[in-house]
Design a protein around this motif. Structure first.
Motif, PDB file in Angstrom:
ATOM      1  N   SER A  34       0.832  -1.197   0.000  1.00  0.00           N
ATOM      2  CA  SER A  34       0.000   0.000   0.000  1.00  0.00           C
ATOM      3  C   SER A  34       0.873   1.255   0.000  1.00  0.00           C
ATOM      4  CB  SER A  34      -0.928  -0.006   1.209  1.00  0.00           C
ATOM      5  OG  SER A  34      -0.173   0.014   2.398  1.00  0.00           O
ATOM      6  N   GLU A  35       0.321   2.294  -0.562  1.00  0.00           N
ATOM      7  CA  GLU A  35       1.023   3.565  -0.686  1.00  0.00           C
ATOM      8  C   GLU A  35       0.397   4.596   0.247  1.00  0.00           C
ATOM      9  OE1 GLU A  35       3.454   4.651  -2.993  1.00  0.00           O
ATOM     10  OE2 GLU A  35       3.782   2.611  -3.699  1.00  0.00           O
ATOM     11  N   LEU A  36       1.218   5.501   0.739  1.00  0.00           N
ATOM     12  CA  LEU A  36       0.695   6.623   1.506  1.00  0.00           C
ATOM     13  C   LEU A  36      -0.321   7.384   0.661  1.00  0.00           C
ATOM     14  CD1 LEU A  36       3.830   8.270   3.143  1.00  0.00           C
ATOM     15  CD2 LEU A  36       2.033   6.985   4.285  1.00  0.00           C
ATOM     16  N   PHE A  37      -1.302   7.958   1.327  1.00  0.00           N
ATOM     17  CA  PHE A  37      -2.258   8.819   0.658  1.00  0.00           C
ATOM     18  C   PHE A  37      -2.290  10.132   1.425  1.00  0.00           C
ATOM     19  CE2 PHE A  37      -6.440  10.682   0.143  1.00  0.00           C
ATOM     20  CZ  PHE A  37      -6.472  10.783  -1.246  1.00  0.00           C
ATOM     21  N   ASN A  83      -8.471  24.676  -3.231  1.00  0.00           N
ATOM     22  CA  ASN A  83      -7.143  24.061  -3.206  1.00  0.00           C
ATOM     23  C   ASN A  83      -7.141  22.636  -2.671  1.00  0.00           C
ATOM     24  OD1 ASN A  83      -6.067  26.535  -4.124  1.00  0.00           O
ATOM     25  ND2 ASN A  83      -5.946  27.283  -2.039  1.00  0.00           N
ATOM     26  N   ALA A  84      -8.162  21.852  -2.989  1.00  0.00           N
ATOM     27  CA  ALA A  84      -8.207  20.464  -2.551  1.00  0.00           C
ATOM     28  C   ALA A  84      -7.287  19.643  -3.449  1.00  0.00           C
ATOM     29  CB  ALA A  84      -9.627  19.921  -2.612  1.00  0.00           C
ATOM     30  N   ILE A  85      -6.341  18.967  -2.820  1.00  0.00           N
ATOM     31  CA  ILE A  85      -5.329  18.215  -3.558  1.00  0.00           C
ATOM     32  C   ILE A  85      -5.148  16.847  -2.922  1.00  0.00           C
ATOM     33  CG2 ILE A  85      -2.870  18.125  -4.181  1.00  0.00           C
ATOM     34  CD1 ILE A  85      -2.899  21.180  -4.224  1.00  0.00           C
ATOM     35  N   THR A  86      -5.014  15.827  -3.778  1.00  0.00           N
ATOM     36  CA  THR A  86      -4.662  14.497  -3.294  1.00  0.00           C
ATOM     37  C   THR A  86      -3.319  14.096  -3.881  1.00  0.00           C
ATOM     38  OG1 THR A  86      -5.792  13.333  -5.096  1.00  0.00           O
ATOM     39  CG2 THR A  86      -7.066  13.764  -3.095  1.00  0.00           C
ATOM     40  N   LEU A  87      -2.529  13.452  -3.073  1.00  0.00           N
ATOM     41  CA  LEU A  87      -1.264  12.868  -3.494  1.00  0.00           C
ATOM     42  C   LEU A  87      -1.401  11.370  -3.284  1.00  0.00           C
ATOM     43  CD1 LEU A  87       1.168  15.377  -1.731  1.00  0.00           C
ATOM     44  CD2 LEU A  87       0.156  15.543  -4.014  1.00  0.00           C
ATOM     45  N   GLY A  88      -1.440  10.620  -4.372  1.00  0.00           N
ATOM     46  CA  GLY A  88      -1.763   9.205  -4.344  1.00  0.00           C
ATOM     47  C   GLY A  88      -3.142   9.014  -4.956  1.00  0.00           C
ATOM     48  N   GLU A  89      -3.465   7.791  -5.300  1.00  0.00           N
ATOM     49  CA  GLU A  89      -4.754   7.475  -5.931  1.00  0.00           C
ATOM     50  C   GLU A  89      -5.882   7.640  -4.921  1.00  0.00           C
ATOM     51  OE1 GLU A  89      -7.149   6.790  -8.960  1.00  0.00           O
ATOM     52  OE2 GLU A  89      -4.988   6.548  -9.251  1.00  0.00           O
ATOM     53  N   PRO A  90      -6.803   8.588  -5.134  1.00  0.00           N
ATOM     54  CA  PRO A  90      -7.866   8.811  -4.150  1.00  0.00           C
ATOM     55  C   PRO A  90      -8.919   7.712  -4.188  1.00  0.00           C
ATOM     56  CG  PRO A  90      -8.178  10.257  -6.023  1.00  0.00           C
ATOM     57  CD  PRO A  90      -6.880   9.516  -6.250  1.00  0.00           C
TER      58      PRO A  90
END
Length: 128
Positions: free
Chosen positions: A2-5, A88-95
């Protein structure tokens, strides 16, 4: 594996509702502390005026964000009294789908950076 989100968003507080907004933030932190063990980092920050609040979340994986949406669903439904807008809603990783669906239904933008290139994580390391 799993990856960090990572998720962050800025909220604009309705004029005259600063105390209510800050209390709502404290309530959400209490929920996270008691019910979300996979949430690694969860912080709110306000600008000098208190009209804008930014939330930073670091999850062990995207499924933790989906769980977070479930945990705070009642809280989100009651935020209309103090919340003017999301920006400014941002996701880093697959939401997770529940997050993108929520933004679509709210008519808000969610900027996504789903592909991690490289990085290092030191959660729990001393700072300073």
């Amino acid at each position: 594996m799993s990856e960090l989100f990572i998720y962050f968003s800025t909220y604009t507080v309705r004029a005259g509702h600063l105390d209510e907004a800050f209390e709502a933030c404290r309530e959400v932190v209490r929920l996270v502390e008691s019910r979300e063990p996979r949430m690694l980092i969860f912080h709110f920050f306000a600008d000098e005026s208190g009209r804008k609040i930014t939330c930073l979340q670091v999850h062990a994986e995207a499924e933790s964000m989906a769980n977070h949406m479930s945990v705070i669903s009642d809280h989100l439904a009651q935020s209309g009294s103090w919340l003017e807008s999301y920006t400014n809603a941002i996701t880093l990783g697959e939401p997770p789908a529940v997050l993108t669906q929520w933004y679509e239904e709210a008519g808000e933008q969610l900027e996504q950076f789903p592909r991690r290139i490289v990085g290092v994580t030191r959660v729990g390391s001393p700072v300073g």
